[in-house]
Design an enzyme around this catalytic site. Structure first.
Site, PDB file in Angstrom:
ATOM      1  CD  GLN A  99      -2.763   1.156   2.487  1.00 13.79           C
ATOM      2  OE1 GLN A  99      -2.205   1.206   3.583  1.00 13.79           O
ATOM      3  NE2 GLN A  99      -4.080   1.186   2.374  1.00 13.79           N
ATOM      4  CE1 TYR A 181      -2.959   8.517   8.673  1.00 12.61           C
ATOM      5  CE2 TYR A 181      -4.176   6.678   7.747  1.00 12.61           C
ATOM      6  CZ  TYR A 181      -3.525   7.273   8.806  1.00 12.61           C
ATOM      7  OH  TYR A 181      -3.454   6.633  10.019  1.00 12.61           O
ATOM      8  CG  LEU A 300     -15.146  -5.307  13.390  1.00 12.48           C
ATOM      9  CD1 LEU A 300     -16.207  -4.485  14.084  1.00 12.48           C
ATOM     10  CD2 LEU A 300     -14.345  -6.108  14.420  1.00 12.48           C
ATOM     11  NE  ARG A 323      -9.413  -4.784  14.227  1.00 16.48           N
ATOM     12  CZ  ARG A 323     -10.475  -4.051  14.565  1.00 16.48           C
ATOM     13  NH1 ARG A 323     -10.507  -3.466  15.742  1.00 16.48           N
ATOM     14  NH2 ARG A 323     -11.482  -3.896  13.726  1.00 16.48           N
TER      15      ARG A 323
HETATM   16  C1  FMN Z   1      -2.246  -2.655  13.640  1.00 10.69           C
HETATM   17  C2  FMN Z   1      -3.057  -2.076  12.524  1.00 10.69           C
HETATM   18  C3  FMN Z   1      -2.435  -1.311  11.557  1.00 10.69           C
HETATM   19  C4  FMN Z   1      -3.180  -0.791  10.473  1.00 10.69           C
HETATM   20  N1  FMN Z   1      -2.541  -0.122   9.467  1.00 10.69           N
HETATM   21  C5  FMN Z   1      -3.214   0.191   8.338  1.00 10.69           C
HETATM   22  C6  FMN Z   1      -2.531   0.635   7.187  1.00 10.69           C
HETATM   23  O1  FMN Z   1      -1.307   0.699   7.141  1.00 10.69           O
HETATM   24  N2  FMN Z   1      -3.277   0.968   6.104  1.00 10.69           N
HETATM   25  C7  FMN Z   1      -4.644   0.843   6.083  1.00 10.69           C
HETATM   26  O2  FMN Z   1      -5.280   1.166   5.085  1.00 10.69           O
HETATM   27  N3  FMN Z   1      -5.300   0.382   7.158  1.00 10.69           N
HETATM   28  C8  FMN Z   1      -4.616   0.021   8.260  1.00 10.69           C
HETATM   29  N4  FMN Z   1      -5.279  -0.546   9.310  1.00 10.69           N
HETATM   30  C9  FMN Z   1      -6.713  -0.847   9.161  1.00 10.69           C
HETATM   31  C10 FMN Z   1      -6.902  -2.279   8.661  1.00 10.69           C
HETATM   32  O3  FMN Z   1      -6.293  -2.491   7.415  1.00 10.69           O
HETATM   33  C11 FMN Z   1      -8.398  -2.636   8.576  1.00 10.69           C
HETATM   34  O4  FMN Z   1      -8.988  -1.815   7.597  1.00 10.69           O
HETATM   35  C12 FMN Z   1      -9.109  -2.456   9.911  1.00 10.69           C
HETATM   36  O5  FMN Z   1      -8.325  -2.945  10.984  1.00 10.69           O
HETATM   37  C13 FMN Z   1     -10.468  -3.165   9.928  1.00 10.69           C
HETATM   38  O6  FMN Z   1     -10.297  -4.536   9.647  1.00 10.69           O
HETATM   39  P1  FMN Z   1     -10.309  -5.656  10.827  1.00 10.69           P
HETATM   40  O7  FMN Z   1     -11.616  -5.507  11.556  1.00 10.69           O
HETATM   41  O8  FMN Z   1     -10.213  -6.963  10.058  1.00 10.69           O
HETATM   42  O9  FMN Z   1      -9.149  -5.420  11.716  1.00 10.69           O
HETATM   43  C14 FMN Z   1      -4.568  -1.033  10.413  1.00 10.69           C
HETATM   44  C15 FMN Z   1      -5.184  -1.780  11.417  1.00 10.69           C
HETATM   45  C16 FMN Z   1      -4.457  -2.311  12.444  1.00 10.69           C
HETATM   46  C17 FMN Z   1      -5.153  -3.162  13.483  1.00 10.69           C
END
Ligand code: FMN
Length: 354
Positions: A99, A181, A300, A323
């Site tokens: 990314q 961003y 989620l 996550r």
């Molecule tokens: C530790 C961490 C770092 C993240 N860094 C980014 C990132 O670099 N770029 C991005 O678009 N989203 C980032 N996110 C968001 C995730 O890509 C994702 O969109 C968000 O956590 C929701 O998905 P989940 O419920 O499966 O965690 C980050 C999330 C977490 C937990």
């Protein structure tokens, strides 16, 4: 037959299934250089069976980092440090992706485990830049508004970073236009208060994101896919919303973007986000249906049957997990078992297969 475990073809790339590792900042670099952490972290998720492994938001210029520990891709040395990771992910049968990002006014903050507060210049931080001199939140610095020449430079930084990604074997680029961003800041009327060609109307607010997508698409080989991550809504009245997202997604389709990764929020700290299982899936569904472009659903998504349902009912072409894949790097192997899909395991692990 599981749809989640059916291949997805975009351009000349075949993804072995519809499970992608969502980009996740690791705050583990020094001067933007990848470390062994990235090899093991991203490598394990490729071993775990995901079809694409997206490296975290990687800054296209030093001031585009969210934190001093962010990954960067603004020099050949940065590319070199990531080359082995891209190669390892590919060797495991996953598509290595990255990314590309610029943090805009949310730059120069501490890592979450250090509190996440803004890092001032005297503590090793830097001055954030943005479309307009509007701070993200109280206690955050007022960013400096970019001038026209600096906006041109942003386009060039994204292109140069994409070329470096290609040179070291990445096969997928995602442009980060979400989560408050820089490129999202241009899209949203809440953060973009410019009165030149880059602010005001929808055409003006989308001008820089479209320029970046067009320029990267020209530099990125026609055989390889290009994704864009958008926040489909700011969750605030008068902000960026789903209707604008759909219009922008149509324009991206025309430019040759291959998939819109539908996230939300991140721009307005006071927004109320109704987070719950699959809460952003309706955005992926609406964009897919109304803009006619493949989409990724994220947020989620944790259960194999939930992921299967999203893809099988055509609400999205792929799911991105963040996550849940930190908790369980081998989640795709497990999901295949739950869904009765017969997939290849890493041969080193075959004796553990039931
Ligand atoms: C530790 C961490 C770092 C993240 N860094 C980014 C990132 O670099 N770029 C991005 O678009 N989203 C980032 N996110 C968001 C995730 O890509 C994702 O969109 C968000 O956590 C929701 O998905 P989940 O419920 O499966 O965690 C980050 C999330 C977490 C937990």
């Amino acid at each position: 037959m599981s749809k989640l475990f059916s291949p997805l073809r975009l351009r000349e790339t075949t993804f072995r299934n519809r499970i992608f590792v969502s980009p996740m900042c690791q705050y583990s670099c020094v001067d933007g250089l990848a470390t062994r952490w990235h090899l093991v972290h991203l490598g394990s998720r490729a071993v775990g069976g995901a079809a694409a492994v997206l490296a975290e938001a990687s800054a296209v210029c030093p001031e585009g980092r969210i934190s001093p520990g962010d990954l960067g891709l603004w020099s050949d040395a940065h590319a070199e440090a990531l080359a082995e990771t891209a190669a390892f992910v590919r060797e495991q049968g996953a598509v290595p992706g990255i990314q590309l990002a610029h943090a805009g006014r949310k730059a120069s903050t501490a890592a979450p485990w250090d509190g996440g507060a803004p890092v001032p210049k005297e503590a090793g931080g830097w001055e954030p830049v943005a479309p307009s001199a509007v701070a993200f939140a109280p206690g955050h610095p007022t960013p400096r508004a970019l001038d026209a020449a600096e906006i041109d430079a942003v386009v060039a930084y994204f292109v140069a970073a994409a070329r470096r990604a290609l040179a070291i074997g990445f096969e997928l680029v995602e442009l980060h236009m979400a989560h408050g961003y820089l490129l999202h800041e241009f899209l949203s009327p809440l953060s973009n208060q410019r009165d030149d060609d880059y602010g005001g109307s929808f055409a003006n607010r989308t001008r820089l994101p479209l320029r970046v997508a067009r320029a990267v698409r020209e530099a990125w080989p026609a055989r390889l896919p290009l994704f864009v991550r958008l926040s489909a809504t700011d969750w605030v009245e008068g902000g960026w919303d789903l209707a604008q997202t759909i219009e922008l997604a149509k324009a991206f389709r025309g430019l040759g973007v291959d998939l819109v990764d539908c996230s939300s929020g991140g721009l307005a700290p006071h927004a109320t986000v109704p987070a719950g299982p699959g809460f952003q899936v309706p955005f992926a569904e609406a964009v897919r249906l109304e803009a006619g472009i493949p989409t990724g659903a994220v947020g989620l998504i944790t259960q194999p049957k939930q992921a299967e349902e999203i893809v099988a009912t055509g609400r999205a072409d792929a799911v991105l997990l963040a996550r849940e894949l930190l908790r369980h790097p081998y989640w795709p192997l497990h999901a295949a078992e739950v869904l009765g899909a017969d997939i290849d395991w890493p041969k080193q692990y075959l004796r553990a297969r039931r």
